[in-house]
Design a protein around this motif. Structure first.
Motif, PDB file in Angstrom:
ATOM      1  N   PRO A  31       0.815  -1.226   0.000  1.00  0.00           N
ATOM      2  CA  PRO A  31       0.000   0.000   0.000  1.00  0.00           C
ATOM      3  C   PRO A  31       0.843   1.269   0.000  1.00  0.00           C
ATOM      4  O   PRO A  31       0.387   2.327  -0.447  1.00  0.00           O
ATOM      5  CB  PRO A  31      -0.843  -0.116   1.272  1.00  0.00           C
ATOM      6  CG  PRO A  31      -0.107  -1.080   2.147  1.00  0.00           C
ATOM      7  CD  PRO A  31       0.578  -2.024   1.219  1.00  0.00           C
ATOM      8  N   TYR A  32       2.055   1.166   0.505  1.00  0.00           N
ATOM      9  CA  TYR A  32       2.956   2.323   0.473  1.00  0.00           C
ATOM     10  C   TYR A  32       4.392   1.840   0.623  1.00  0.00           C
ATOM     11  O   TYR A  32       4.661   0.689   0.982  1.00  0.00           O
ATOM     12  CB  TYR A  32       2.609   3.344   1.570  1.00  0.00           C
ATOM     13  CG  TYR A  32       2.617   2.787   2.983  1.00  0.00           C
ATOM     14  CD1 TYR A  32       3.802   2.704   3.728  1.00  0.00           C
ATOM     15  CD2 TYR A  32       1.431   2.368   3.591  1.00  0.00           C
ATOM     16  CE1 TYR A  32       3.801   2.209   5.021  1.00  0.00           C
ATOM     17  CE2 TYR A  32       1.424   1.862   4.884  1.00  0.00           C
ATOM     18  CZ  TYR A  32       2.615   1.788   5.589  1.00  0.00           C
ATOM     19  OH  TYR A  32       2.632   1.287   6.874  1.00  0.00           O
ATOM     20  N   THR A  33       5.332   2.740   0.374  1.00  0.00           N
ATOM     21  CA  THR A  33       6.759   2.422   0.421  1.00  0.00           C
ATOM     22  C   THR A  33       7.271   2.477   1.854  1.00  0.00           C
ATOM     23  O   THR A  33       7.005   3.438   2.571  1.00  0.00           O
ATOM     24  CB  THR A  33       7.544   3.424  -0.438  1.00  0.00           C
ATOM     25  OG1 THR A  33       7.105   3.315  -1.798  1.00  0.00           O
ATOM     26  CG2 THR A  33       9.035   3.150  -0.381  1.00  0.00           C
ATOM     27  N   PHE A  34       8.024   1.480   2.251  1.00  0.00           N
ATOM     28  CA  PHE A  34       8.636   1.472   3.588  1.00  0.00           C
ATOM     29  C   PHE A  34      10.131   1.161   3.520  1.00  0.00           C
ATOM     30  O   PHE A  34      10.805   1.104   4.541  1.00  0.00           O
ATOM     31  CB  PHE A  34       7.943   0.440   4.494  1.00  0.00           C
ATOM     32  CG  PHE A  34       7.945  -0.958   3.942  1.00  0.00           C
ATOM     33  CD1 PHE A  34       9.041  -1.792   4.112  1.00  0.00           C
ATOM     34  CD2 PHE A  34       6.837  -1.427   3.245  1.00  0.00           C
ATOM     35  CE1 PHE A  34       9.030  -3.079   3.590  1.00  0.00           C
ATOM     36  CE2 PHE A  34       6.834  -2.720   2.727  1.00  0.00           C
ATOM     37  CZ  PHE A  34       7.928  -3.545   2.904  1.00  0.00           C
ATOM     38  N   TRP A  35      10.654   0.975   2.344  1.00  0.00           N
ATOM     39  CA  TRP A  35      12.067   0.653   2.159  1.00  0.00           C
ATOM     40  C   TRP A  35      12.833   1.906   1.731  1.00  0.00           C
ATOM     41  O   TRP A  35      12.247   2.879   1.254  1.00  0.00           O
ATOM     42  CB  TRP A  35      12.212  -0.436   1.090  1.00  0.00           C
ATOM     43  CG  TRP A  35      11.433  -0.142  -0.173  1.00  0.00           C
ATOM     44  CD1 TRP A  35      11.824   0.618  -1.228  1.00  0.00           C
ATOM     45  CD2 TRP A  35      10.106  -0.588  -0.475  1.00  0.00           C
ATOM     46  NE1 TRP A  35      10.846   0.681  -2.193  1.00  0.00           N
ATOM     47  CE2 TRP A  35       9.780  -0.057  -1.762  1.00  0.00           C
ATOM     48  CE3 TRP A  35       9.160  -1.386   0.190  1.00  0.00           C
ATOM     49  CZ2 TRP A  35       8.549  -0.304  -2.372  1.00  0.00           C
ATOM     50  CZ3 TRP A  35       7.944  -1.626  -0.430  1.00  0.00           C
ATOM     51  CH2 TRP A  35       7.640  -1.084  -1.686  1.00  0.00           C
ATOM     52  N   PRO A  36      14.154   1.908   1.885  1.00  0.00           N
ATOM     53  CA  PRO A  36      14.952   3.077   1.494  1.00  0.00           C
ATOM     54  C   PRO A  36      14.841   3.365   0.003  1.00  0.00           C
ATOM     55  O   PRO A  36      14.757   2.441  -0.809  1.00  0.00           O
ATOM     56  CB  PRO A  36      16.379   2.668   1.870  1.00  0.00           C
ATOM     57  CG  PRO A  36      16.222   1.622   2.911  1.00  0.00           C
ATOM     58  CD  PRO A  36      14.973   0.875   2.552  1.00  0.00           C
ATOM     59  N   GLU A  37      14.816   4.639  -0.314  1.00  0.00           N
ATOM     60  CA  GLU A  37      14.810   5.059  -1.717  1.00  0.00           C
ATOM     61  C   GLU A  37      15.901   6.093  -1.922  1.00  0.00           C
ATOM     62  O   GLU A  37      16.469   6.607  -0.978  1.00  0.00           O
ATOM     63  CB  GLU A  37      13.441   5.632  -2.099  1.00  0.00           C
ATOM     64  CG  GLU A  37      12.337   4.589  -2.122  1.00  0.00           C
ATOM     65  CD  GLU A  37      11.019   5.168  -2.608  1.00  0.00           C
ATOM     66  OE1 GLU A  37      10.539   4.706  -3.669  1.00  0.00           O
ATOM     67  OE2 GLU A  37      10.478   6.078  -1.952  1.00  0.00           O
ATOM     68  N   GLY A  38      16.168   6.374  -3.189  1.00  0.00           N
ATOM     69  CA  GLY A  38      17.217   7.325  -3.511  1.00  0.00           C
ATOM     70  C   GLY A  38      18.415   6.628  -4.143  1.00  0.00           C
ATOM     71  O   GLY A  38      18.434   5.404  -4.327  1.00  0.00           O
ATOM     72  N   THR A  39      19.430   7.392  -4.460  1.00  0.00           N
ATOM     73  CA  THR A  39      20.620   6.862  -5.121  1.00  0.00           C
ATOM     74  C   THR A  39      21.275   5.765  -4.286  1.00  0.00           C
ATOM     75  O   THR A  39      21.471   5.916  -3.084  1.00  0.00           O
ATOM     76  CB  THR A  39      21.639   7.988  -5.371  1.00  0.00           C
ATOM     77  OG1 THR A  39      21.017   9.024  -6.138  1.00  0.00           O
ATOM     78  CG2 THR A  39      22.852   7.464  -6.126  1.00  0.00           C
ATOM     79  N   GLY A  40      21.617   4.669  -4.946  1.00  0.00           N
ATOM     80  CA  GLY A  40      22.336   3.590  -4.282  1.00  0.00           C
ATOM     81  C   GLY A  40      21.487   2.679  -3.424  1.00  0.00           C
ATOM     82  O   GLY A  40      22.014   1.969  -2.568  1.00  0.00           O
ATOM     83  N   THR A  41      20.159   2.669  -3.649  1.00  0.00           N
ATOM     84  CA  THR A  41      19.286   1.823  -2.819  1.00  0.00           C
ATOM     85  C   THR A  41      18.454   0.837  -3.638  1.00  0.00           C
ATOM     86  O   THR A  41      17.593   0.146  -3.089  1.00  0.00           O
ATOM     87  CB  THR A  41      18.320   2.686  -1.991  1.00  0.00           C
ATOM     88  OG1 THR A  41      17.454   3.420  -2.887  1.00  0.00           O
ATOM     89  CG2 THR A  41      19.064   3.650  -1.092  1.00  0.00           C
ATOM     90  N   GLU A  42      18.704   0.743  -4.946  1.00  0.00           N
ATOM     91  CA  GLU A  42      17.833  -0.077  -5.800  1.00  0.00           C
ATOM     92  C   GLU A  42      17.882  -1.566  -5.427  1.00  0.00           C
ATOM     93  O   GLU A  42      16.866  -2.241  -5.401  1.00  0.00           O
ATOM     94  CB  GLU A  42      18.209   0.101  -7.269  1.00  0.00           C
ATOM     95  CG  GLU A  42      17.310  -0.695  -8.209  1.00  0.00           C
ATOM     96  CD  GLU A  42      17.663  -0.502  -9.674  1.00  0.00           C
ATOM     97  OE1 GLU A  42      17.119  -1.250 -10.503  1.00  0.00           O
ATOM     98  OE2 GLU A  42      18.496   0.389  -9.985  1.00  0.00           O
TER      99      GLU A  42
END
Length: 486
Positions: A321-332
């Motif tokens: 339902p929503y994002t809870f993991w790290p996002e941004g550069t170097g987190t894929e």
């Protein structure tokens, strides 16, 4: 009376010629990329009287998109692998021509995104050290591989090479790094994967080490349709293939040959006759009883078929339902280190590829793939959620949807791609590709250097078709197989 006899004879002869012309000279079994590539190569050579029989309702085989939670994702092949090298990958050319949405996969920061089995991140320096050691052993393996005789008789597994270097991954961290380095690429563990044929890997050595993730709503299968549209007729309004030489939902069950031709029988009782047949089914299918050959294939062919492994690579998609993991550069990309090797180990988030979709991908392979295919999706979702809660805490939301492809259970594939067996070299590839009388063979498993890859499937189709063309057009029907030790 004599004139009537001549007219009757002329009509009979004309009808016979028309009957022969109406039938295909070549039947192609399977409309995966190799089958389509082979058909185009035959068409370009002027051999246009062919018939393609495909068991499913679509072309492309293991390159196939499906709708998941409102977006199209790839059940099978997903990356253009081998880019930015000295040679140009033909699939990269097609992806550029089609302007497919594709994203560079950057794994460089994986050391900062590796999670402990009990929760929390490992220190980046600790993971970095494990990766450096693995890469150092891999480099030593390249040197050893280069010294092995070309026959393949002295080939060893990657694991044996690691043992020779006194490096056998046993800790949870070392095992997930090892998995990421090998299983994630080959879908089978180092203990069964050839050193000589994978270290270094020809795809990356020749085409470049960059890989690009395809995330286009038209699907990665667009490259297959791109080739198909060049020789199969299509509906002008919709662009759909309407060529009568392509028949979908035709499950081939029996192939017989004689000195004068071949007969192909499908599951619905249809019978097709031709001069030659090109079999482009997977090595996994060849290892089953789906298709009966009459007479039986010779023992050398059967032995070659069963020497190869059909690996299983499963990409499990989870919607939240929503994002809870790290996002941004170097987190894929991020790893989960478990004491159970290969247990939900490699994860990917799609911040760039599918913005706002709130989707994660976890990859499993081999025994874990087979185990998961035999349980319910709800059980798999519960297992994945348990892992995610260890990584990100107990308060994360449950997944609302899950997609679990079942390639191994599918009788039309029996796996995802072939893996390099120990001790195999050009001799075995020549055998598995070599025709048996009027029956020819193609598929990614017949590609000596690029088996398991999309470009391998495409190039294999061209290669096998050219072998057939030499026979049909020039009478060169005997394929020379070099001696094992040459």
């Amino acid at each position: 009376m004599e004139r009537m006899f001549v007219v009757a004879l002329l009509l009979l002869t004309t009808h016979a010629v028309l009957a022969i012309a109406a039938g295909p000279s070549v039947i192609i079994v399977g409309a995966g990329f190799s089958g389509i590539s082979a058909a185009k190569t035959l068409s370009d050579a002027g051999i246009k009287d062919f018939l393609i029989l495909e068991a499913t309702d679509h072309i492309g085989g293991r390159i196939h998109k499906t709708n998941f939670a409102g977006i199209n994702v790839e059940k099978g092949a997903n990356w253009v692998e081998g880019v930015n090298g000295t040679e140009v990958n033909p699939i990269w050319v097609m992806a550029n021509e089609l302007k497919l949405r594709r994203f560079y996969s950057d794994y460089d920061n994986i050391s900062s995104n590796t999670y402990n089995q009990e929760g929390g991140l490992y220190g980046s320096s600790e993971v970095g050290k494990a990766i450096e050691e693995s890469e150092s052993i891999h480099s030593d393996g390249e040197k050893l591989s280069a010294r092995l005789p070309p026959s393949g008789r002295s080939d060893i597994s990657i694991l044996t090479m690691q043992r020779l270097k006194n490096h056998v991954p046993t800790s949870a961290l070392d095992m997930v790094v090892d998995y990421y380095s090998y299983d994630y690429e080959f879908a089978e563990p180092p203990r069964v994967t050839s050193l000589q044929n994978t270290v270094p890997l020809p795809t990356f050595a020749r085409f470049g080490e960059s890989v690009y993730f395809v995330a286009d709503q038209r699907g990665y299968e667009s490259v297959v349709y791109h080739v198909a549209h060049q020789f199969l007729s299509t509906d002008k309004a919709s662009g759909a293939i309407n060529d009568p030489r392509l028949k979908l939902n035709k499950v081939v069950r029996h192939i017989s040959q004689s000195s004068t031709g071949v007969t192909v029988t499908t599951e619905d009782g249809s019978v097709y006759k031709a001069d030659y047949v090109m079999v482009s089914v997977s090595i996994g299918v060849l290892q089953t009883k789906l298709i009966k050959f009459e007479p039986d294939l010779p023992s050398w062919k059967i032995l070659a078929v069963y020497q190869f492994d059909m690996a299983v690579y499963t990409k499990i998609f989870l919607k939240f339902p929503y994002t809870f993991w790290p996002e941004g550069t170097g987190t894929e990309f991020f790893l989960y280190a478990s004491e159970r090797r290969g247990y939900y180990p490699v994860w990917q988030q799609f911040e760039k590829q599918y913005p706002g979709a709130n989707v994660l991908l976890v990859t499993v392979t081999d025994e874990e793939s087979r185990r998961i295919e035999q349980q319910s999706d709800e059980e798999t979702k519960a297992e994945a959620m348990e892992v995610l809660k260890k990584m990100f805490g107990p308060n994360i939301p449950d997944a609302t949807d899950i997609l679990v492809p079942r390639w191994w259970s599918d009788r039309f594939y029996k796996g995802t791609f072939s893996n390099w067996p120990i001790g195999v070299n050009r001799y075995e590839y020549d055998q598995i590709r070599a025709p048996v009388g009027r029956i020819y063979f193609t598929g990614e498993h017949t590609s000596e250097h690029y088996n398991g890859y999309v470009h391998g499937a495409y190039l294999a189709g061209i290669d096998s078709a050219n072998i057939m063309i030499k026979c049909i057009k020039h009478g060169f029907c005997k394929v020379q197989i070099k001696d094992k030790d040459s």
